[in-house]
Design a protein around this motif. Structure first.
Motif, mmCIF file in Angstrom:
data_model
loop_
_atom_site.group_PDB
_atom_site.id
_atom_site.type_symbol
_atom_site.label_atom_id
_atom_site.label_comp_id
_atom_site.label_asym_id
_atom_site.label_seq_id
_atom_site.Cartn_x
_atom_site.Cartn_y
_atom_site.Cartn_z
ATOM 1 N N GLY A 1 0.826 -1.196 0.000
ATOM 2 C CA GLY A 1 0.000 0.000 0.000
ATOM 3 C C GLY A 1 0.862 1.248 0.000
ATOM 4 O O GLY A 1 1.818 1.357 0.767
ATOM 5 N N ILE A 2 0.538 2.196 -0.874
ATOM 6 C CA ILE A 2 1.253 3.462 -0.993
ATOM 7 C C ILE A 2 0.247 4.597 -0.831
ATOM 8 O O ILE A 2 -0.813 4.582 -1.467
ATOM 9 C CB ILE A 2 1.935 3.594 -2.375
ATOM 10 C CG1 ILE A 2 2.943 2.468 -2.597
ATOM 11 C CG2 ILE A 2 2.595 4.964 -2.522
ATOM 12 C CD1 ILE A 2 4.148 2.508 -1.693
ATOM 13 N N ASP A 3 0.578 5.585 -0.011
ATOM 14 C CA ASP A 3 -0.307 6.737 0.155
ATOM 15 C C ASP A 3 -0.479 7.442 -1.191
ATOM 16 O O ASP A 3 0.475 7.995 -1.738
ATOM 17 C CB ASP A 3 0.278 7.704 1.186
ATOM 18 C CG ASP A 3 -0.701 8.793 1.595
ATOM 19 O OD1 ASP A 3 -1.590 9.150 0.797
ATOM 20 O OD2 ASP A 3 -0.566 9.310 2.723
ATOM 21 N N ALA A 4 -1.694 7.394 -1.717
ATOM 22 C CA ALA A 4 -1.961 7.908 -3.064
ATOM 23 C C ALA A 4 -2.721 9.226 -3.058
ATOM 24 O O ALA A 4 -3.174 9.677 -4.104
ATOM 25 C CB ALA A 4 -2.738 6.864 -3.868
ATOM 26 N N ARG A 5 -2.846 9.865 -1.912
ATOM 27 C CA ARG A 5 -3.655 11.080 -1.841
ATOM 28 C C ARG A 5 -3.103 12.197 -2.721
ATOM 29 O O ARG A 5 -3.868 12.920 -3.371
ATOM 30 C CB ARG A 5 -3.791 11.543 -0.390
ATOM 31 C CG ARG A 5 -4.728 10.665 0.442
ATOM 32 C CD ARG A 5 -4.724 11.074 1.897
ATOM 33 N NE ARG A 5 -3.420 10.797 2.534
ATOM 34 C CZ ARG A 5 -3.120 11.139 3.763
ATOM 35 N NH1 ARG A 5 -3.997 11.800 4.515
ATOM 36 N NH2 ARG A 5 -1.926 10.833 4.279
ATOM 37 N N ALA A 6 -1.783 12.324 -2.787
ATOM 38 C CA ALA A 6 -1.200 13.381 -3.619
ATOM 39 C C ALA A 6 -1.434 13.114 -5.106
ATOM 40 O O ALA A 6 -1.574 14.057 -5.897
ATOM 41 C CB ALA A 6 0.299 13.508 -3.333
ATOM 42 N N ILE A 7 -1.476 11.838 -5.495
ATOM 43 C CA ILE A 7 -1.734 11.497 -6.898
ATOM 44 C C ILE A 7 -3.188 11.773 -7.237
ATOM 45 O O ILE A 7 -3.502 12.386 -8.270
ATOM 46 C CB ILE A 7 -1.366 10.022 -7.173
ATOM 47 C CG1 ILE A 7 0.075 9.739 -6.759
ATOM 48 C CG2 ILE A 7 -1.571 9.690 -8.651
ATOM 49 C CD1 ILE A 7 0.468 8.279 -6.827
#
Length: 333
Positions: free
Chosen positions: A298-304
């Protein structure tokens, strides 16, 4: 076009070099995805010549670098769609016009990226007159493709094209025989920086007749009714597996489109977006069950997502070609 679950030679990405209001926040997210994918397979990174030093600062020797001018960094959409046929690896070069000619988009450089990547990959170029993006299609590798009416039939993309025209071109380029039309995408995707309905944030086929679908359990979110209506459009015999949306419903701009469906399947792994949300852990468990034998990161994708896409949108898999690869009926090369 092989299923994403088939073996890959590598994954292609592009580096966000300029025009990103989030600055290093976005680059950190892109780098985190690249490093996660690199745990499973080689990553080939397309970089604008002006940004090579910046990309190396974030990624060092973890990826292979390829220089060419870029406008943007959504490799799923600006890069080629790879296919396999009797001549080996092919690369479909869709017409790219900035997601239907969006007023904010520039694409003179990005429109050349698919041809350049095809050359680097040693693939036979498959030309197409269809305005399309890789995020607007999803295949099961057995002849079925998912699309949305608001992308391929978008007047800003393909004015004058009928449904049968689009289906014929998808059959020719991708080697599919069944086109499943979904009515639309998620609500946020129709706002200023959206794609007007990309399928790869809504549904993904994990096997023929088995679909992971973005589920919005909260009726306060407009996607609750969107998804309920969409489910009725799938073939009745298909199994639909809910992948519930995060609990967070809004940001400063309105209803969010945060989706765990927008993930990348790699060799022996899955790289999926997380959102610092109570449902993150359950979503990763669902993905692990959907892809047995693969490790889920899992990778924090909020910025994408803040920039209009997700992990699947910034990656493009190149399938591995074997000597025994069968010919794909109706496809090229």
């Amino acid at each position: 076009m092989p299923a994403e679950t088939e073996p890959h030679t590598c994954t292609w990405m592009a580096w966000p070099s300029s025009g990103y209001t989030d600055g290093d926040t976005a680059r950190e997210a892109w780098a985190s995805v690249a490093l996660a994918v690199a745990e499973f397979e080689p990553v080939r990174l397309v970089v604008d010549p002006s940004a090579v030093a910046d990309a190396r600062r974030w990624l060092g020797g973890a990826v292979e670098y390829f220089e060419t001018p870029l406008d943007d960094a959504w490799m799923r959409d600006i890069g080629p769609t790879f296919v396999v046929g009797p001549a080996g690896l092919g690369a479909v070069d869709w017409v790219f016009n900035g997601w239907g000619g969006q007023s904010w988009a520039t694409w003179d450089k990005d429109a050349e990226v698919a041809r350049q990547v095809a050359e680097w990959a040693g693939a036979t170029l498959v030309g197409s007159a269809l305005v399309n993006e890789g995020g607007g299609i999803h295949v099961d590798g057995h002849g079925t493709v998912l699309v949305t009416e608001t992308v391929q039939l978008d007047p800003g993309r393909n004015p004058g094209w009928s449904r049968s025209d689009v289906e014929a071109e998808l059959r020719r380029t991708l080697g599919v025989h069944e086109v499943v039309w979904l009515p639309r995408g998620l609500t946020r995707d129709y706002e200023e920086f959206g794609t007007r309905g990309h399928v790869d944030i809504v549904a993904t086929m994990i096997a023929p007749g088995r679909v992971l679908i973005h589920a919005q359990p909260d009726p306060r979110h407009p996607d609750f009714s969107v998804i309920e209506a969409m489910k009725a459009t799938f073939p009745r015999t298909w199994e639909l597996i809910d992948l519930p949306a995060p609990e967070n419903l809004t940001d400063d701009f309105g209803p969010v489109d945060h989706s765990y469906v927008n993930h990348l399947v790699c060799n022996a792994g899955v790289v999926a977006g997380t959102f610092d949300d109570p449902r993150d852990a359950a979503a990763l468990d669902i993905l692990a069950a959907a892809y047995p034998g693969r490790r889920v990161i899992g990778i924090d994708a909020r910025a994408i997502f803040a920039l209009g896409g997700g992990i699947h949108c910034i990656t493009q898999q190149e399938p591995r070609v074997t000597q025994q690869e069968p010919a794909v009926s109706g496809g090229r090369p």
